[in-house]
Design an enzyme around this catalytic site. Structure first.
Site, mmCIF file in Angstrom:
data_model
loop_
_atom_site.group_PDB
_atom_site.id
_atom_site.type_symbol
_atom_site.label_atom_id
_atom_site.label_comp_id
_atom_site.label_asym_id
_atom_site.label_seq_id
_atom_site.Cartn_x
_atom_site.Cartn_y
_atom_site.Cartn_z
ATOM 1 N N HIS B 49 -38.606 21.762 46.993
ATOM 2 C CA HIS B 49 -38.423 21.749 48.438
ATOM 3 C C HIS B 49 -37.691 22.990 48.920
ATOM 4 C CE1 HIS B 49 -39.888 17.704 49.186
ATOM 5 N NE2 HIS B 49 -39.283 17.320 48.068
ATOM 6 N N LYS B 249 -41.117 8.345 56.389
ATOM 7 C CA LYS B 249 -41.178 9.794 56.233
ATOM 8 C C LYS B 249 -42.596 10.342 56.232
ATOM 9 C CE LYS B 249 -37.318 11.900 54.265
ATOM 10 N NZ LYS B 249 -36.698 12.604 53.150
ATOM 11 N N SER B 339 -35.086 12.251 45.260
ATOM 12 C CA SER B 339 -35.599 13.510 45.802
ATOM 13 C C SER B 339 -34.549 14.082 46.744
ATOM 14 C CB SER B 339 -36.892 13.245 46.573
ATOM 15 O OG SER B 339 -37.498 14.460 46.916
HETATM 16 C C1 LIG Z 1 -42.181 9.191 44.350
HETATM 17 C C2 LIG Z 1 -41.206 10.283 44.049
HETATM 18 C C3 LIG Z 1 -41.421 11.573 44.567
HETATM 19 C C4 LIG Z 1 -40.504 12.592 44.320
HETATM 20 N N1 LIG Z 1 -40.797 13.847 44.754
HETATM 21 C C5 LIG Z 1 -39.919 14.855 44.495
HETATM 22 C C6 LIG Z 1 -40.210 16.180 44.906
HETATM 23 O O1 LIG Z 1 -41.302 16.481 45.397
HETATM 24 N N2 LIG Z 1 -39.281 17.144 44.742
HETATM 25 C C7 LIG Z 1 -38.082 16.861 44.152
HETATM 26 O O2 LIG Z 1 -37.260 17.766 44.070
HETATM 27 N N3 LIG Z 1 -37.791 15.640 43.689
HETATM 28 C C8 LIG Z 1 -38.691 14.628 43.845
HETATM 29 N N4 LIG Z 1 -38.421 13.376 43.395
HETATM 30 C C9 LIG Z 1 -37.195 13.167 42.654
HETATM 31 C C10 LIG Z 1 -37.302 13.646 41.207
HETATM 32 O O3 LIG Z 1 -38.503 13.200 40.637
HETATM 33 C C11 LIG Z 1 -36.134 13.107 40.428
HETATM 34 O O4 LIG Z 1 -34.978 13.537 41.079
HETATM 35 C C12 LIG Z 1 -36.058 13.578 38.987
HETATM 36 O O5 LIG Z 1 -37.284 13.440 38.306
HETATM 37 C C13 LIG Z 1 -34.986 12.784 38.299
HETATM 38 O O6 LIG Z 1 -34.927 13.137 36.963
HETATM 39 P P1 LIG Z 1 -33.948 12.387 35.999
HETATM 40 O O7 LIG Z 1 -33.915 13.191 34.760
HETATM 41 O O8 LIG Z 1 -32.694 12.100 36.707
HETATM 42 O O9 LIG Z 1 -34.617 10.951 35.786
HETATM 43 P P2 LIG Z 1 -35.727 10.454 34.751
HETATM 44 O O10 LIG Z 1 -36.836 11.404 34.630
HETATM 45 O O11 LIG Z 1 -36.038 9.063 35.135
HETATM 46 O O12 LIG Z 1 -34.968 10.476 33.372
HETATM 47 C C14 LIG Z 1 -34.068 9.469 32.984
HETATM 48 C C15 LIG Z 1 -34.291 9.183 31.521
HETATM 49 O O13 LIG Z 1 -33.266 8.354 31.040
HETATM 50 C C16 LIG Z 1 -33.806 7.477 30.074
HETATM 51 N N5 LIG Z 1 -32.927 6.319 29.917
HETATM 52 C C17 LIG Z 1 -32.629 5.371 30.841
HETATM 53 N N6 LIG Z 1 -31.829 4.439 30.312
HETATM 54 C C18 LIG Z 1 -31.589 4.783 29.036
HETATM 55 C C19 LIG Z 1 -30.825 4.211 27.978
HETATM 56 N N7 LIG Z 1 -30.148 3.070 28.136
HETATM 57 N N8 LIG Z 1 -30.803 4.842 26.780
HETATM 58 C C20 LIG Z 1 -31.506 5.982 26.588
HETATM 59 N N9 LIG Z 1 -32.221 6.582 27.556
HETATM 60 C C21 LIG Z 1 -32.274 5.974 28.768
HETATM 61 C C22 LIG Z 1 -35.133 7.118 30.677
HETATM 62 O O14 LIG Z 1 -36.047 6.612 29.732
HETATM 63 C C23 LIG Z 1 -35.577 8.439 31.267
HETATM 64 O O15 LIG Z 1 -36.395 9.193 30.388
HETATM 65 C C24 LIG Z 1 -39.347 12.331 43.584
HETATM 66 C C25 LIG Z 1 -39.152 11.064 43.048
HETATM 67 C C26 LIG Z 1 -40.088 10.053 43.244
HETATM 68 C C27 LIG Z 1 -39.928 8.739 42.593
#
Ligand SMILES: Cc1cc2nc3c(=O)[nH]c(=O)nc-3n(C[C@H](O)[C@H](O)[C@H](O)COP(=O)(O)OP(=O)(O)OC[C@H]3O[C@@H](n4cnc5c(N)ncnc54)[C@H](O)[C@@H]3O)c2cc1C
Ligand SMILES: Cc1cc2nc3c(=O)[nH]c(=O)nc-3n(C[C@H](O)[C@H](O)[C@H](O)COP(=O)(O)OP(=O)(O)OC[C@H]3O[C@@H](n4cnc5c(N)ncnc54)[C@H](O)[C@@H]3O)c2cc1C
Lengths: 426, 478
Positions: B49, B249, B339
């Protein structure tokens, strides 16, 4: 850079027949390119009977039918490359291909025959909601696993779509000990041939649910069931008719699409009715010297017609090389009218017609007791009474050469007449 | 004993791991799934973004504005597809135009470069397929699109190259405070670690609650999508948003880095126990279709190749939570990363490194750090390069995926790399066989054979995604 008189892309029944015919018409320098590890195309996985009734007057299996052509091809010493993928063709008939032995190849060909076949529509094409677990296959992929690789894809199976592949796989799965719970079909009539409905479903008591579709898929890792609902006249699910079918597998037999990525890259014009190249009487595309035949042009239900049409393509490719095809001639266009989805060929260069003309077509709906009416510039040239017309079966209509040659006709149309109430639209 | 344990191998955890691998630390990432990037990171809009949207003063505003400019470098270093194509927020009436002004003002406060409000004519000039009723748009040229799981995977690979230890199939069940730090209990034994960084996505509150009292909740919200065939790519070259209004949105239409088009998402609240419910539903898909047609009237939905959905980790606090816990020293939450979490990831990672530096009293640089990770993408090579590569390794001469022209060489590479693929979907995420228009009906059996051969497994043991998602159920009779 290699040079060839004719390169045939695809070694299925279409490519084989085209190459053999071109050779018989005196062209020696022919190369077939096939991406699979053997010749024969989709036939190699169709181990059921039902091939060749027209061409050989006997019932063969798919591999049996292919073998006859492969033997003939080898006897004629026609060259072929297996495990070789064509990546690109240009308008100037420059072909690039790769394999593990020769690496990256470029070749210039005098004429090209496109015979790449078709592929199945996947789940996404229907946007079936639900989870995305293992256990959802297209029917052809399942057929390949079972018949070529020797693996079972599931134990309790629901099939969506009543195309021929779906019907045949229903029988095959049952014979292998799986339970096929139902075949659901969106349309009010089956997609496949009647003989397959009888031999593959009725004989095994597998229910065929017409006007039904899958509206949800359950299960996180593996399919645990699907929900099937009845649909209304607009093909929308009717609330309250949903029923859960416990199963571990969902097979999709929901349609085939001619595989024309290469054709498009060469700039060949595609017909929206067939999803294949527009074709003239010689099976030539809008690009001079590029011919096409078989499922890449329009999806066939009988391989015999593929063979016939591909022989024509091969012969004309040979004529093209020998400068015997007339180019700037009087052109007759064909047009699909009421009740007809498409007609092959799209145009006819009169001077190249040396015998009666075959038109191939599919209807858009199921019709009973109707007439196929063929008109030349609005005048009826032929009427054919038909007891039964179904979209699942390709129709062939012969037009006598004397009805069209040297009459300065510019357009031929085909329509279904007298369909009255049976017509429900599409 | 590890210095730091990162929980969660999504884009956030992996980015932090790679950033921390620039220092001399004993690091591990633990991930409950059998692959990295299998949570929210594998299913979102993949948009970097511009940064005008977040409320000024929030963490979201700060990290998005700082994160966006950092993508060119990291994507170049890691060979990740990224394109700055710009975004348009469309306005169709006076109320929408007011919203654009608000967004514009936010862009100034958030320090976002080059944002402007353009009139309807210019919008249609830029994107002729947009609904002609458009009155104006907010144009943000620095917005981009990215290969999001490729990014998360590349970060993990590069982190491993630089000494990080990745533990897959390892679910954190409980955490205990010890004198030296923490003891982490998993399904696969215990891990001792001085510090913990909680990047567990939609489960981040559960992890937090293992060491401290509940201070926030993750409220899962699903978003669903359509993916259209490459033949639909003509409909737009920019990311197309709608104005937020009382109905929500709106939905976006965007090109993907691979030349497809995605349309979505909606926003559906889920129950607390539905955090893994990534199915799609007829109602949501219909809603998305209807809503998107307001932006572009002729979207070829009949060219859909697949649908998917992802779960947002909406924090009850409304903003990213990035801090060391007062009551549990050495435990850092990186939670509620909704996001624009992806867009903020590089800036979040740098911030977390600063936190670790403060907590530990300074870090020693890892002079051996190698920022680069290379990938061969056969279809992108020149003729000469293709010829050369096949000569060196004939397996690049065999196409396995006919839709995307992926070679056997690339697939083998994706399996043999660090954090390599072990599943059919894992191969698809890395090199795309099965991501094209036939959705794996052609290459599926072939990819399985390669996986079986490379991993020394039976065909029947090969799974689609999760460890129980077996594809075949046995051998045939004959
Ligand atoms: C519909 C949608 C659209 C979006 N669009 C955008 C966009 O266009 N631009 C943008 O900037 N952001 C966007 N986002 C946000 C973005 O996708 C997220 O902010 C980002 O992917 C988050 O990454 P993460 O690593 O925090 O989470 P995740 O990718 O969910 O990683 C968390 C990991 O932790 C692991 N985990 C959980 N519990 C445990 C446990 N107890 N033990 C071991 N492992 C565990 C899970 O298996 C997972 O692999 C969007 C989100 C959604 C849902
Ligand atoms: C499951 C099934 C059941 C059928 N059952 C019957 C039946 O019972 N009776 C009957 O008469 N007919 C039947 N048919 C119809 C008939 O077999 C087909 O219409 C016929 O096989 C089509 O031939 P083709 O050569 O056009 O295509 P294919 O057989 O599909 O051959 C195309 C070939 O081109 C190759 N190719 C494609 N792209 C490239 C490229 N870029 N580079 C190199 N090679 C390429 C492919 O690998 C393939 O080998 C059935 C068809 C199917 C699919």
């Amino acid at each position: 850079m290699l040079n060839c008189d004719i390169v045939v892309i695809g070694g299925g029944p279409a490519g084989l027949a085209a190459a053999i015919e071109a050779k018989k018409y005196g062209i020696d320098d022919i190369l077939i390119i096939e991406r699979d590890k053997e010749l024969g195309g989709i036939l190699q996985q169709c181990i059921h009977n039902g091939f060749g009734l027209h061409v050989f007057k006997e019932e063969l299996t798919g591999p049996g039918y292919a073998e006859k052509f492969i033997n003939e091809l080898k006897g004629l010493n026609i060259e072929y490359k297996l495990d070789t993928m064509v990546l690109d063709i240009t308008e100037d008939k420059l072909i690039s291909a790769i394999n593990t032995k020769d690496g990256f190849m470029e070749m210039k060909s005098g004429a090209v025959v496109l015979a790449m076949g078709c592929r199945e529509k996947p789940r996404g094409a229907l946007s079936i909601p639900g989870t995305r677990p293992a256990g959802v296959f297209t029917a052809g992929t399942a057929q390949r696993f079972i018949n070529i690789e020797g693996y079972m894809v599931g134990k309790k199976v629901v099939i969506l779509g009543s195309g021929d592949i779906g019907l045949i796989i229903a029988r095959r799965l049952t014979l292998e000990g799986a339970e096929v719970k139902a075949v659901a079909e969106l349309m009010p009539y089956p997609g496949g041939l009647t003989r397959n409905i009888v031999q593959c479903l009725d004989d095994f008591d597998i229910p065929l649910l017409l006007s039904h579709t899958v509206v949800d898929i359950k299960g996180r890792d593996r399919v645990e069931g699907v929900i099937i609902a009845k649909v209304d006249d607009n093909k929308k699910p009717i609330p309250g008719t949903e029923k859960f079918y416990e199963c571990d597998t969902l097979l999709l037999s929901v349609g085939l699409i001619p595989e024309n990525e290469l054709s498009k890259s060469a700039g060949i014009e595609i017909d929206r009715g067939t999803n294949g190249p527009k074709i003239n009487e010689s099976m030539e595309t809008n690009i001079e010297g590029i011919f096409a035949c078989g499922n890449v042009v329009h999806v066939h239900d009988l391989v015999d017609f593929v063979t016939e049409e591909s022989r024509r393509a091969g012969k004309n490719a040979a004529k093209f090389i020998k400068n015997q095809l007339s180019k700037n001639d009087h052109v007759i266009n064909t047009e699909a009218k009421d009740g007809i989805r498409y007609i092959i060929p799209h145009e006819i260069r009169e001077e190249n017609l040396d015998k009666n003309l075959d038109l191939f077509m599919r209807v858009v709906d199921v019709y009973k007791d109707v007439k196929l009416v063929i008109k030349a510039d609005g005048e009826i040239v032929r009427e054919i009474n038909r007891k039964h017309l179904v979209p699942g079966k390709m129709e062939r209509v012969k037009i006598s050469i004397k009805d069209i040659k040297n009459k300065n006709i510019s357009n031929i149309t085909v329509e279904v007449q007298g369909k009255g109430k049976q017509y429900e639209g599409i | 004993m590890y210095d730091i344990t990162i929980i969660g191998a999504g884009v956030i955890g992996n980015f932090i791991a790679r950033e921390l691998s620039k220092y001399k630390l004993n690091l591990t990432i633990v991930e409950k799934d059998n692959d990295v990037s299998n949570g929210t990171t594998k299913a979102n809009s993949a948009i970097i973004h511009g940064g005008y949207d977040a409320k000024p003063g929030t963490n979201m505003a700060e990290f998005n504005s700082k994160g966006n400019p950092m993508f060119d470098k990291v994507c170049e270093e890691l060979d990740v597809p990224f394109k700055r194509i710009g975004s348009l927020v469309l306005a169709f009436d006076d109320k929408d135009m007011k919203s654009l002004e608000e967004l514009y003002n936010r862009s100034i406060e958030n320090n976002i470069p080059d944002v402007e409000i353009i009139d309807g004519d210019r919008v249609v000039d830029m994107e002729p397929n947009i609904n002609g009723d458009v009155k104006g748009a907010l144009y943000s040229p620095t917005a981009g699109i990215i290969g999001v799981y490729e990014l998360a995977i590349a970060l993990a690979e590069n982190a491993i190259d630089n000494g990080v230890d990745l533990k897959l199939n390892t679910e954190v069940k409980d955490i205990e405070k010890t004198d030296e730090g923490y003891k982490i209990f998993t399904n696969d034994g215990e891990i001792k670690s001085k510090y913990i960084i909680n990047c567990a996505g939609v489960y981040a509150d559960k992890i937090n609650n293992m060491v401290a009292e509940e201070s926030f909740k993750i409220l899962p919200r699903r978003g669903e999508y359509y993916v259209l065939d490459k033949s639909a790519s003509y409909i737009t070259n920019h990311v197309i948003f709608q104005c937020p209004n009382e109905f929500g949105k709106g939905v976006l239409i965007a090109p993907t880095v691979h030349g497809n088009i995605i349309v979505g998402p909606n926003s559906q609240e889920l129950n607390d126990d539905e955090r893994n419910q990534t199915q799609t539903s007829r109602d949501s898909l219909e809603y998305i279709k209807k809503t998107a047609l307001k932006s572009i009237e002729k979207i070829p939905f009949n060219n859909t190749i697949t649908n998917f959905s992802g779960i947002r980790a909406e924090p009850s606090t409304g903003d990213f939570i990035i801090e060391e816990l007062e009551k549990a020293k050495g435990f850092i939450n990186v939670a509620g990363i909704k996001s624009p979490g992806l867009s903020s990831a590089p800036a979040i990672a740098q911030h977390v490194v600063r936190l670790v530096q403060e907590i530990s009293g300074g870090l020693e640089e890892n002079l051996a750090f190698n920022p680069r990770r290379k990938m061969i993408i056969f279809s992108k090579l020149s003729k000469e390069e293709k010829a050369e590569l096949i000569k060196k390794n004939p397996r690049y001469g065999r196409i396995i995926c006919r839709c995307e022209n992926i070679t056997e060489g690339e697939i083998i590479d994706s399996i043999r790399r660090n954090a390599g693929a072990t599943t059919v979907d894992g191969v698809k995420k890395r090199v795309r066989p099965g991501a094209g228009r036939c959705q794996g009906s052609f290459c599926g059996p072939r990819v399985m054979k390669i996986l079986a051969r490379e991993l020394n497994k039976d065909m029947e043991e090969i799974v689609k995604d999760g460890n129980k998602s077996n594809i075949l159920t046995g051998k045939t009779k004959s």
